[in-house]
Design a protein around this motif. Structure first.
Motif, PDB file in Angstrom:
ATOM      1  N   GLY A   1      72.078  74.012  65.241  1.00 29.75           N
ATOM      2  CA  GLY A   1      72.866  73.535  66.373  1.00 29.75           C
ATOM      3  C   GLY A   1      72.011  72.839  67.414  1.00 29.75           C
ATOM      4  N   LYS A   2      70.834  73.419  67.664  1.00 27.77           N
ATOM      5  CA  LYS A   2      69.895  72.804  68.617  1.00 27.77           C
ATOM      6  C   LYS A   2      69.414  71.443  68.121  1.00 27.77           C
ATOM      7  CE  LYS A   2      67.917  77.048  70.655  1.00 27.77           C
ATOM      8  NZ  LYS A   2      68.060  76.746  72.096  1.00 27.77           N
ATOM      9  N   ARG A   3      69.074  71.363  66.824  1.00 24.12           N
ATOM     10  CA  ARG A   3      68.591  70.099  66.259  1.00 24.12           C
ATOM     11  C   ARG A   3      69.657  69.017  66.334  1.00 24.12           C
ATOM     12  NH1 ARG A   3      66.244  73.443  62.315  1.00 24.12           N
ATOM     13  NH2 ARG A   3      68.020  73.088  60.918  1.00 24.12           N
ATOM     14  N   ALA A   4      70.865  69.373  66.000  1.00 23.29           N
ATOM     15  CA  ALA A   4      71.958  68.404  66.025  1.00 23.29           C
ATOM     16  C   ALA A   4      72.213  67.908  67.446  1.00 23.29           C
ATOM     17  CB  ALA A   4      73.231  69.010  65.437  1.00 23.29           C
ATOM     18  N   ALA A   5      72.193  68.829  68.406  1.00 24.30           N
ATOM     19  CA  ALA A   5      72.394  68.434  69.805  1.00 24.30           C
ATOM     20  C   ALA A   5      71.308  67.464  70.230  1.00 24.30           C
ATOM     21  CB  ALA A   5      72.399  69.667  70.705  1.00 24.30           C
ATOM     22  N   SER A   6      70.071  67.748  69.820  1.00 25.37           N
ATOM     23  CA  SER A   6      68.961  66.863  70.134  1.00 25.37           C
ATOM     24  C   SER A   6      69.164  65.494  69.512  1.00 25.37           C
ATOM     25  CB  SER A   6      67.648  67.480  69.623  1.00 25.37           C
ATOM     26  OG  SER A   6      66.550  66.641  69.912  1.00 25.37           O
ATOM     27  N   GLY A   7      69.656  65.489  68.273  1.00 22.73           N
ATOM     28  CA  GLY A   7      69.929  64.228  67.597  1.00 22.73           C
ATOM     29  C   GLY A   7      71.035  63.434  68.267  1.00 22.73           C
ATOM     30  N   ILE A   8      72.073  64.117  68.686  1.00 16.87           N
ATOM     31  CA  ILE A   8      73.200  63.481  69.377  1.00 16.87           C
ATOM     32  C   ILE A   8      72.736  62.866  70.692  1.00 16.87           C
ATOM     33  CG2 ILE A   8      75.372  63.939  70.598  1.00 16.87           C
ATOM     34  CD1 ILE A   8      75.926  66.070  68.372  1.00 16.87           C
ATOM     35  N   MET A   9      71.833  63.562  71.373  1.00 19.23           N
ATOM     36  CA  MET A   9      71.328  63.074  72.657  1.00 19.23           C
ATOM     37  C   MET A   9      70.223  62.033  72.488  1.00 19.23           C
ATOM     38  SD  MET A   9      71.354  66.532  75.043  1.00 19.23           S
ATOM     39  CE  MET A   9      70.459  67.588  73.897  1.00 19.23           C
ATOM     40  N   GLY A  10      69.837  61.775  71.242  1.00 19.47           N
ATOM     41  CA  GLY A  10      68.823  60.765  70.981  1.00 19.47           C
ATOM     42  C   GLY A  10      67.425  61.195  71.330  1.00 19.47           C
ATOM     43  N   LYS A  11      67.177  62.515  71.262  1.00 24.24           N
ATOM     44  CA  LYS A  11      65.845  63.028  71.600  1.00 24.24           C
ATOM     45  C   LYS A  11      64.993  63.230  70.353  1.00 24.24           C
ATOM     46  CE  LYS A  11      67.304  65.363  75.841  1.00 24.24           C
ATOM     47  NZ  LYS A  11      67.355  66.644  76.579  1.00 24.24           N
TER      48      LYS A  11
END
Length: 414
Positions: free
Chosen positions: A404-414
């Motif tokens: 979940g953390k990785r996906a959120a980071s990906g969504i935010m472009g980080k």
């Protein structure tokens, strides 16, 4: 809750080593383990709680259901020649202490940035992704097919392992942060990926593995045969199944342990776990098997269920054969067939994502039938991410949180 003196002794066992393998390699979400233990040593329990919550609001859940012996404790330096630090017990104590002392942790949030994300599924991966996005100013809507959110934490893990109040507290937290949760909304029926993409900037699939793996026991459909997810959900919804009689659970993972213990609580006459491998080769945690046996469950290793005998469409027994482990594989032993009395059979041999629906939506799957993603959780579809049980076969709650953390980071472009 353990006494302070006992906790202090457990905390002192931690060496606070420089390498911190428990945190850096053992914990999927890199919890600052030595740091929170140092606060325990200093009797600064609220500060220890803050360290845990800053990284993981599922901390209490993880302390109860995570396989620490494989993750953080399994990487502990002291465990090489001695026993590892009891990290799970220390984390559990801090959360219980905070609850008892009514300590609240406030999650800081940035101003809304105008972007919206749809999350399909309200299990640990979906909720954790929502938390990270909400912290960073995103608007989040969670779509959940069941009546009550929580996913596997609500419907898969029994209350004797995880109190539902703990899950409800997490759900309340994300709603307070601004998450919109739409229940009884089923993917493929009430919405599609395309319809979500038309309304949202990104989509995160946290659908879990919902399709039970089974095999045929007879030429006809039999009464008294259950898939593990259905069996556990009946218990968790207080819709107890009746007249279970003699129950056979097929499988050797933690789900099999849960199903067997649930069967006892729903009034089964006898419960046996039949597993084709031995104890040393089973995926279930040792403590889960021990607790099942304490509850009255009989564990029968090196046994493969072949078929079922039945009368008028109802199971009367299952035909089995003994196995042996040869080069890590379970192999049938010729001439060792035998029958086990059974009125109910529960399949607990694994779960997979709903392949048909995923393929209809154009989501690419790997060779194991899981959603294929990259290191940021991206699928082959633009702005569509995935994580959790739908993307890996041996996921844990903590690994789902990491997804979940990785996906959120990906969504935010980080």
């Amino acid at each position: 809750m353990k006494k302070i003196e006992e906790i202090q002794e457990l905390a002192k066992w931690c060496l606070n080593c420089k390498m911190k393998p428990c945190s850096k390699t053992g914990c999927p979400i890199n919890t600052e383990i030595p740091e929170f233990i140092e606060k325990i040593k200093a009797e600064e329990y609220e500060e220890a709680y803050k360290i845990l919550m800053a990284n993981n609001i599922f901390s209490h859940v993880c302390s109860l259901v995570c396989p620490q012996e494989e993750q953080c404790e399994g990487s502990c330096i002291r465990g090489i020649k001695q026993t590892p630090t009891k990290i799970g017990e220390l984390e559990k104590f801090i959360n219980e202490w905070a609850d008892e002392n009514k300590i609240e942790y406030k999650i800081n949030q940035k101003e809304r940035n105008g972007k919206k994300v749809a999350i399909v599924g309200s299990g640990p991966a979906g909720i954790e992704c929502a938390i990270e996005l909400l912290k960073n100013g995103y608007a989040v809507t969670i779509f959940e097919k069941d009546k009550i959110p929580g996913g596997i934490l609500r419907y898969g893990i029994p209350d004797f392992r995880l109190e539902k109040e703990i899950v409800e507290d997490i759900i309340h937290r994300i709603e307070t942060m601004g998450a919109v949760i739409k229940t009884e909304m089923e993917w493929g029926k009430d919405f599609t990926i395309q319809s979500l993409k038309e309304e949202f900037d990104a989509v995160f699939l946290a659908i879990g593995a919902t399709k039970s793996m089974v095999y045929s026991l007879a030429d006809e459909e039999l009464k008294g045969v259950y898939e593990s997810d259905v069996f556990l959900k009946a218990y968790n919804e207080n819709q107890f199944l009746t007249e279970l009689g003699n129950v056979v659970v097929i499988g050797g993972g933690n789900v099999a342990m849960d199903a067997s213990r649930v069967a006892i609580r729903m009034g089964a006459k006898k419960v046996k776990i039949l597993y084709r491998r031995d104890k040393e080769h089973m995926p279930a945690r040792t403590i889960e098997l021990e607790e099942a046996i304490q509850d009255g469950v009989e564990f029968v290793p090196l046994t493969r269920v072949i078929s079922a005998n039945h009368e008028k469409g109802k199971i009367t027994s299952v035909n089995c054969i003994q196995t042996e482990i040869v080069e890590g594989k379970a192999v049938d032993v010729v001439g060792t067939e035998f029958a086990v009395e059974a009125d109910t059979v529960v399949f607990a041999i694994g779960l997979k994502p709903e392949k048909k629906l995923l393929e209809q939506e154009g989501v690419k799957l790997n060779d194991w039938g899981m959603i294929e993603i990259d290191e940021k959780g991206r699928t082959n579809l633009e702005n569509v991410f995935a994580g959790g049980d739908a993307t890996e076969s041996k996921s844990t709650v903590c690994r789902a949180l990491a997804a979940g953390k990785r996906a959120a980071s990906g969504i935010m472009g980080k």
